[in-house]
Design an enzyme around this catalytic site. Structure first.
Site, short mmCIF file in Angstrom:
data_model
loop_
_atom_site.label_atom_id
_atom_site.label_comp_id
_atom_site.label_asym_id
_atom_site.label_seq_id
_atom_site.Cartn_x
_atom_site.Cartn_y
_atom_site.Cartn_z
CB ALA A 2 -0.92 0.01 1.21
N GLY B 131 2.03 -6.37 0.63
CA GLY B 131 1.05 -6.42 -0.45
C GLY B 131 1.61 -6.99 -1.73
CD GLU C 135 -1.50 -9.22 1.68
OE1 GLU C 135 -2.16 -9.63 2.65
OE2 GLU C 135 -1.28 -8.00 1.48
CD GLU D 78 1.87 -7.32 5.80
OE1 GLU D 78 1.54 -7.01 4.64
OE2 GLU D 78 2.60 -8.31 6.05
#
Length: 267
Positions: free
Chosen positions: A69, A113, A116, A136
């Site tokens: 992000a 991310g 992901e 994270e």
């Protein structure tokens, strides 16, 4: 007169393969609203065009496939999902399953991310220097864009738990050994290798390939989602809302920005 800002996502049709490039190298291809819209639109284009048989997803530059992000955009109060794209999830991709196979070409680090996006892809080609991980927990956060759902599914559970609970990354060779990626190639060769793999897939009967992917994933053609993941996503969202209201969730990013070790309070 200054040059206009280049688009956050580039697309190029190569025979039956749609090459999609995350094009924010100055921000390490971090996900903002424009990138979400661009990637989601590219997937919609691919799924609706019978001439497109495979999607190859890569990142611009040689530093990062995707850094996750865009924290600067978030700090300005900007949403990462433009109106109407919320159902697509993070980057317009993680909750946006399509029938066309998606191959990730990872030329550098893919953390948070970025990993992901890799987990949401069907096949992965990685450069030797690539790294993968979900860091994270080191910031008081959780990998809420599918990482905690898909990593234990795609790797042996103990390996996945080690990555998720320690936040430690793995290198490309380790990712290959445990099946997170399909192929590791020398740096500088990853896009060519991914396009070669896409050509092999695209040479097969397209409707058979698409039906195979839907059955293998349990993808409902009409609903456009994966029913087997629904309960996991609900639990994921509940935990994320609770976590983000904690003091630790504020302390982690603050400590990172201030270049100091976080002081966890467990509340």
């Amino acid at each position: 007169m200054t040059d206009p800002t280049p688009p956050a996502v580039l697309t190029e049709l190569r025979d039956h393969v749609l090459l999609v490039t995350l094009n924010r190298p100055e921000a390490r291809n971090a996900v903002n609203a424009e990138l979400t819209q661009g990637l989601g639109d590219a997937l919609e284009r691919a799924d609706g065009d019978p001439g497109i048989r495979v999607v190859v997803l890569t990142g611009a530059g040689d530093r990062t496939f995707c850094a996750g992000a865009d924290l600067k955009a978030i700090s300005r109060g900007e949403s990462l999902n433009p109106p109407g794209t919320e159902q697509w999830g993070f980057a317009g991709f993680v909750n946006h399953p399509v029938s066309k196979p998606v191959i990730a070409a990872v030329q550098a680090t893919a953390l948070g991310g970025g990993t992901e996006l890799v987990l949401a892809s069907d096949l992965v080609v990685a450069a030797q220097s690539a790294k993968f991980g979900l860091p994270e927990v080191r910031r008081g956060l959780m990998a809420a864009a599918g990482g905690l759902i898909r990593l234990p599914e795609q790797l042996p559970r103990k390996v996945a738990m080690h990555m998720m609970l320690t936040g430690e990354p793995i290198d490309a060779a380790t990712a290959l050994r445990w099946g997170l990626v399909n192929e590791v190639v020398p740096d500088g060769r990853v896009l060519d290798a991914a396009l070669d793999l896409a050509g092999v897939v695209a040479a097969n009967a397209p409707l058979a390939v698409q039906a195979t992917k839907r059955v293998a994933l349990g993808l409902h053609r009409e609903a456009g989602d994966i029913p087997a993941e629904r309960d996991a996503w609900r639990a994921n969202d509940v935990e994320m809302v609770a976590l983000m209201s904690s003091e630790d969730a504020i302390e982690g990013p603050t400590a990172f920005a201030e270049k100091r070790e976080p002081v966890w309070k467990g509340r």
